[in-house]
Design a protein around this motif. Structure first.
Motif, PDB file in Angstrom:
ATOM      1  N   GLN A  17       0.826  -1.206   0.000  1.00 51.84           N
ATOM      2  CA  GLN A  17       0.000   0.000   0.000  1.00 51.84           C
ATOM      3  C   GLN A  17       0.864   1.262   0.000  1.00 51.84           C
ATOM      4  N   GLU A  18       1.973   1.202   0.722  1.00 43.96           N
ATOM      5  CA  GLU A  18       2.827   2.402   0.789  1.00 43.96           C
ATOM      6  C   GLU A  18       3.495   2.673  -0.562  1.00 43.96           C
ATOM      7  N   TYR A  20       2.211   1.861  -3.436  1.00 40.43           N
ATOM      8  CA  TYR A  20       1.088   2.380  -4.233  1.00 40.43           C
ATOM      9  C   TYR A  20       0.907   3.875  -3.940  1.00 40.43           C
ATOM     10  N   ASP A  21       0.874   4.231  -2.660  1.00 42.05           N
ATOM     11  CA  ASP A  21       0.658   5.641  -2.295  1.00 42.05           C
ATOM     12  C   ASP A  21       1.791   6.520  -2.835  1.00 42.05           C
ATOM     13  N   THR A  24       1.348   7.148  -6.515  1.00 49.82           N
ATOM     14  CA  THR A  24       0.325   8.171  -6.840  1.00 49.82           C
ATOM     15  C   THR A  24       0.906   9.566  -6.615  1.00 49.82           C
ATOM     16  N   LEU A 217       4.539   9.939   2.977  1.00 49.42           N
ATOM     17  CA  LEU A 217       4.469   8.667   3.705  1.00 49.42           C
ATOM     18  C   LEU A 217       5.071   8.757   5.109  1.00 49.42           C
TER      19      LEU A 217
END
Ligand SMILES: O=P(O)(O)OC[C@H]1O[C@H](OP(=O)(O)OP(=O)(O)O)[C@H](O)[C@@H]1O
Ligand SMILES: NC(=O)CC[C@H](N)C(=O)O
Ligand SMILES: [Mg+2]
Length: 505
Positions: A17-18, A20-21, A24, A217
């Motif tokens: 998820q990190e 992915y973030d 983006t 993050l």
């Protein structure tokens, strides 16, 4: 100008998820394809395809990306094709299992591809220069001749990579037996930062193209990799830096500050935002100096990137700053879209004028750059249709006259509106009443004022002087022939794109 990221988390948390973030956050660097590879117990898990980050990764893909180490990539192609087979990261199984994501462009990729086949006895499945970079690295790592390797072996392999490879490259990779590594070319053409985050389980580390990904993050910046420097971060959270180039020369790409990077990033310790403010200030100085009796009523940015410069320009000029063009927030950057037809169509879909800001006024439109003239030509026309009396245009960077070879897709002089044209001729083509470009020295001053150390940049697209000093007319001619718009659309028509062997749906 792709975006790269790598994360090592020392706790139990998966990094999918990190990553992915982070991708983006780096989406502005590449909109064509995206990919993530994670590693869990020596096994890689991969998802990559053409599209934006939000479209490439579905819940089912994310669920399968296991592990506490991983890397990610967003792509804007500058070599090979736009095929999903060239989405990154790339994988090789030998030695040890390695994946890599690359930002930049190798200028000796063809020669290296030959060597990889003939001397190194390795197979390339695409025309991507990034696959070449990975295979050179893999070969050099194998040459260390060890069953178990450590950080020093990785650094030794990178030393050899710097000797064989030419061009611009910031790369992040994952070795199944060690963890994440990253390296930056000896001229520092492409950016790469390293950050850390303290957790109850220990320190997590992250590498990324831009510091804004660290911010998002919760990581703090440790440092920019120096030109030629590499970092290895092991699965257990041990970090080592090493200078791997023999004669590193700092010459970061100035176009990162002009256009590519997000304003809230720091690159080589220089705030991109502040450098753009200073570009606006220098432009205002030039207008006041060369055109003291100007009749500008209002200053307007062409969203997004020129906003920062336009604010400061208006300020210094003492004229109102107005947002006369409204940007459709669902349309991405037009300059990095593939194909001139799509770029052209997207400008109108992306920007729409507010007529009352134009009616009866002399407007000064500000853009960060004029490359093909796709944006400026249409915007000037829209300003006139909206009722502007006079339309003046300023560019926060000098005229783009020369092809770029280190990772921005402008390969063809004939596609650059200012190549072999005077400022007046460009003004006539884009249809404005007056055109003013930033002077190159002012641009350099605007950026270098942010640092005591960095005062030399690659300015090749403005000056024709290439930082690596090895770009020949023959190379430029072959780049033009293989990558101009016609060549690329012909390639797509006759289906010359590689078929991927990597991926299900
Ligand atoms: O002369 P051209 O070939 O049109 O290229 C230059 C334009 O393209 C870029 O905008 P883009 O829409 O890509 O991104 P932005 O929204 O960040 O400004 C850049 O900011 C200029 O506006
Ligand atoms: N924009 C980039 O950094 C491109 C990376 C690489 N040359 C590719 O085409 O995939
Ligand atoms: Mg723009």
């Amino acid at each position: 100008m792709c975006g790269i990221v790598g994360i090592v988390s020392v706790g139990e948390n998966s990094v999918n998820q990190e990553i992915y973030d982070a991708l983006t956050i780096l989406q502005h660097r590449g909109q064509d394809a995206a990919g993530i590879v994670t590693c869990d117990n020596g096994r890689f898990y991969q998802r990559k395809d053409n599209g934006l980050v939000k479209d490439v990764f579905r819940t089912r893909h994310m669920r399968d990306l296991l592990g506490t180490t991983g890397i990610g990539h967003v792509r804007y192609p500058t070599a090979g094709s736009s095929s999903s087979a060239e989405a990154q990261p790339f994988y090789v199984n030998s030695p040890y299992g390695i994946v890599m994501g690359h930002n930049g462009n190798l200028t000796n990729a063809h020669e290296l591809a030959e060597e990889i086949y003939r001397t190194d006895l390795r197979h390339l499945n695409t025309n991507s220069d990034s696959e070449v970079l990975l295979n050179i690295f893999a070969h050099e790592l194998k040459e260390q001749g060890k069953l178990e390797i450590d950080s020093n072996d990785v650094f030794n392999a990178i030393r050899k990579v710097h000797k064989r490879v030419r061009g611009g490259y910031a790369a992040v990779g994952l070795i199944s037996t060690i963890g994440v590594f990253a390296f930056r070319d000896p001229f520092g053409l492409r950016p790469c930062v390293v950050g850390k985050r303290e957790t109850a389980a220990g320190t997590d580390y992250m590498v990324a193209s831009e510091s804004v990904a660290l911010d998002g993050l919760g990581f703090t910046l440790i440092k920019d990799l120096a030109p030629g420097e590499a970092v290895v971060i092991t699965d257990s959270g041990e970090i080592n830096f090493e200078q791997c180039a023999e004669n590193p020369v700092s010459s970061p790409c100035i176009f990162e500050y002009v256009y590519f990077a997000r304003p809230d990033s720091m690159i080589d310790d220089i705030s991109v935002y502040k450098s753009r403010l200073r570009m606006g200030e220098k432009l205002a100085d030039k207008i006041l100096r060369d055109w003291p009796d100007h009749d500008i009523d209002v200053v307007m940015p062409i969203p997004d990137t020129s906003r920062t410069s336009a604010i400061e320009l208006a300020n210094k000029l003492g004229r109102p700053y107005r947002e006369g063009f409204i940007k459709n927030r669902y349309i991405g950057r037009t300059f990095i879209m593939p194909g001139q037809q799509l770029r052209k169509k997207s400008v109108r879909q992306k920007l729409n004028p507010i007529d009352l800001e134009f009616e009866g006024k002399n407007v000064l439109l500000v853009d960060d750059s004029i490359v093909r003239g796709t944006t400026s030509g249409q915007i000037v026309q829209m300003a006139r249709e909206a009722g502007a009396k006079k339309v003046y245009f300023v560019s926060a960077s000098p005229a783009v006259r020369y092809p770029y070879v280190y990772g921005i897709d402008m390969p063809s002089p004939s596609e650059l509106v200012a190549s072999s044209r005077t400022t007046e001729e460009v003004a006539e083509i884009i249809g404005c009443d007056k055109l003013i470009y930033q002077d190159l020295d002012d641009l350099i001053d605007a950026v270098s004022a942010g640092s005591d150390n960095v005062n030399k940049f690659d300015t090749s697209c403005f000056s024709g002087i290439y930082a690596t000093g090895d770009i020949t007319p023959e190379y430029l001619a072959s780049l033009d022939a293989s990558r101009n718009d016609d060549a690329q659309s012909a390639k797509q028509k006759i289906g010359q794109e590689s078929v991927g062997i990597h991926n299900g749906s």
